[in-house]
Design an enzyme around this catalytic site. Sequence first.
Site, PDB file in Angstrom:
ATOM      1  N   ALA A  24     -47.141  17.803 -48.384  1.00 60.19           N
ATOM      2  CA  ALA A  24     -45.914  17.067 -48.656  1.00 60.19           C
ATOM      3  C   ALA A  24     -45.641  16.144 -47.475  1.00 60.19           C
ATOM      4  CB  ALA A  24     -44.752  18.033 -48.861  1.00 60.19           C
ATOM      5  N   MET A  25     -45.602  14.838 -47.708  1.00 65.98           N
ATOM      6  CA  MET A  25     -45.498  13.859 -46.627  1.00 65.98           C
ATOM      7  C   MET A  25     -44.237  13.019 -46.791  1.00 65.98           C
ATOM      8  SD  MET A  25     -49.483  12.630 -46.402  1.00 65.98           S
ATOM      9  CE  MET A  25     -49.218  11.779 -44.824  1.00 65.98           C
ATOM     10  N   GLY A  44     -43.248  10.934 -44.438  1.00 64.15           N
ATOM     11  CA  GLY A  44     -43.393   9.735 -43.631  1.00 64.15           C
ATOM     12  C   GLY A  44     -42.981   9.944 -42.191  1.00 64.15           C
ATOM     13  N   GLY A  45     -42.441  11.125 -41.886  1.00 64.29           N
ATOM     14  CA  GLY A  45     -42.066  11.447 -40.516  1.00 64.29           C
ATOM     15  C   GLY A  45     -43.225  12.033 -39.739  1.00 64.29           C
ATOM     16  N   VAL A  46     -42.995  12.285 -38.457  1.00 64.46           N
ATOM     17  CA  VAL A  46     -44.079  12.750 -37.598  1.00 64.46           C
ATOM     18  C   VAL A  46     -44.512  14.168 -37.945  1.00 64.46           C
ATOM     19  CG1 VAL A  46     -42.501  13.547 -35.784  1.00 64.46           C
ATOM     20  CG2 VAL A  46     -44.850  12.932 -35.184  1.00 64.46           C
ATOM     21  N   ASP A  47     -43.594  15.032 -38.334  1.00 68.15           N
ATOM     22  CA  ASP A  47     -43.945  16.433 -38.597  1.00 68.15           C
ATOM     23  C   ASP A  47     -44.912  16.570 -39.770  1.00 68.15           C
ATOM     24  OD1 ASP A  47     -42.226  17.303 -36.538  1.00 68.15           O
ATOM     25  OD2 ASP A  47     -40.507  17.271 -37.900  1.00 68.15           O
ATOM     26  N   SER A  48     -44.536  16.034 -40.920  1.00 68.77           N
ATOM     27  CA  SER A  48     -45.409  16.173 -42.093  1.00 68.77           C
ATOM     28  C   SER A  48     -46.685  15.363 -41.933  1.00 68.77           C
ATOM     29  CB  SER A  48     -44.658  15.749 -43.356  1.00 68.77           C
ATOM     30  OG  SER A  48     -44.224  14.405 -43.280  1.00 68.77           O
ATOM     31  N   CYS A  54     -32.443  20.446 -52.121  1.00 71.58           N
ATOM     32  CA  CYS A  54     -33.663  19.660 -52.289  1.00 71.58           C
ATOM     33  C   CYS A  54     -34.893  20.542 -52.120  1.00 71.58           C
ATOM     34  CB  CYS A  54     -33.683  18.508 -51.288  1.00 71.58           C
ATOM     35  SG  CYS A  54     -35.087  17.390 -51.467  1.00 71.58           S
ATOM     36  N   GLY A 102     -44.098  20.255 -43.350  1.00 74.78           N
ATOM     37  CA  GLY A 102     -43.884  20.129 -41.912  1.00 74.78           C
ATOM     38  C   GLY A 102     -42.684  20.893 -41.398  1.00 74.78           C
ATOM     39  N   CYS A 118     -30.518  11.793 -46.679  1.00 73.81           N
ATOM     40  CA  CYS A 118     -31.237  10.561 -47.002  1.00 73.81           C
ATOM     41  C   CYS A 118     -30.462   9.623 -47.918  1.00 73.81           C
ATOM     42  CB  CYS A 118     -32.608  10.889 -47.598  1.00 73.81           C
ATOM     43  SG  CYS A 118     -32.586  11.807 -49.147  1.00 73.81           S
TER      44      CYS A 118
END
Length: 382
Positions: free
Chosen positions: A27-28, A30-34, A121, A145, A218
Amino acid sequence: MTLHAPVSAPTPLGFDRPAADVRVVAAMSGGVDSSVVAAMLARDGYDVVGVTLQLYDHGAALAKKGACCAGRDIHDARRVAEAMGFPHYVLDYESRFREAVIDDFADSYLAGATPIPCVRCNERVKFRDLLETARELDADCLATGHYVQRIEGPGGPELHRGADPARDQSYFLFATTREQLDYLRFPLGGFGSKARTRALAAEFGLGVADKPDSQDICFVPNGDYASVIEKLRPGAAEPGEIVHLDGRVLGEHAGLLRFTVGQRRGLGVATGEPLHVIRLDPETRRVIVGPREALGIRRIPLKEVNWLGDEAMEAAPEGGWEIEARVRSTRPPAPARLRPLPGGGVEVELAAAEQGVAPGQACVFYATEGTRVLGGGWIARG
């Protein structure tokens, strides 16, 4: 892509076959963790499929920084997948997200509650709908992430707090079920700091290595909940009275959605004494205010409880389970007792009163020793 010596060891996911034979949906956001999770798994040879969810009309959010799932984030996730050489898909979950999260958020506020849409969510979109999509893609697991740990215990996988207390996200994942936990993986949960994650992102040459963490919900620009709810439910913000606990009517308000339990600033009344919102009454549309000490609560009724303990909830010893409870994400767990009630209800009794406990928030249960998460529930109106 050629890398130097990795900053971390290979990522075990608990399968007894070669990594190349294990398909993982990452699951991405777009942040650094994922992004680092997906890159780590690709580096280790897993069959990675990156998935990013479009959760709302991101066209209006392109200029908004600090929020997940916007157009820029989809672009960033795609670039990570391209750099690491695995496929990436964007799934349109807009209608699901609106029904399961945004509508619930608006209706909860109008009912005098203080919702946590990030939990909804995870519960209703990521760990239900996305998890089902991962199964349809013949994936062996879904990796995220989140900074929580999944540890194999005597009775199966257990949910534990993240190793870094400053990054622990267990409060937001209390609704994760045993079945979901069996399928989920959290490769960052054992990381001792966010610095390690960013170091890995730099090692991989990812453009998101220095990307700021998301701060806002978000779909709520600049934290302005009231304006979002008014757009979703036009005319629903009805005025009412601001009433002191002693019965005095102190003024009027423009809608319950502008208030939360514990709030002190922006009440719109002046009495010469510091006042806080003690409770919200949606039936009479009244905002009840009073001194800070009136905020203290020890007994907390719960609904929609998710129990992850080894024994059945009904098997609680006399007096209930001794636990630690967290009633806000920013507060540490505190000693408490968890009791099932006749008729199927559940109650938490805190050893010491907590202030600002609000309906709609979560109460999360932890073991008194160690890091295990025992579940949690939604705080109901008393």
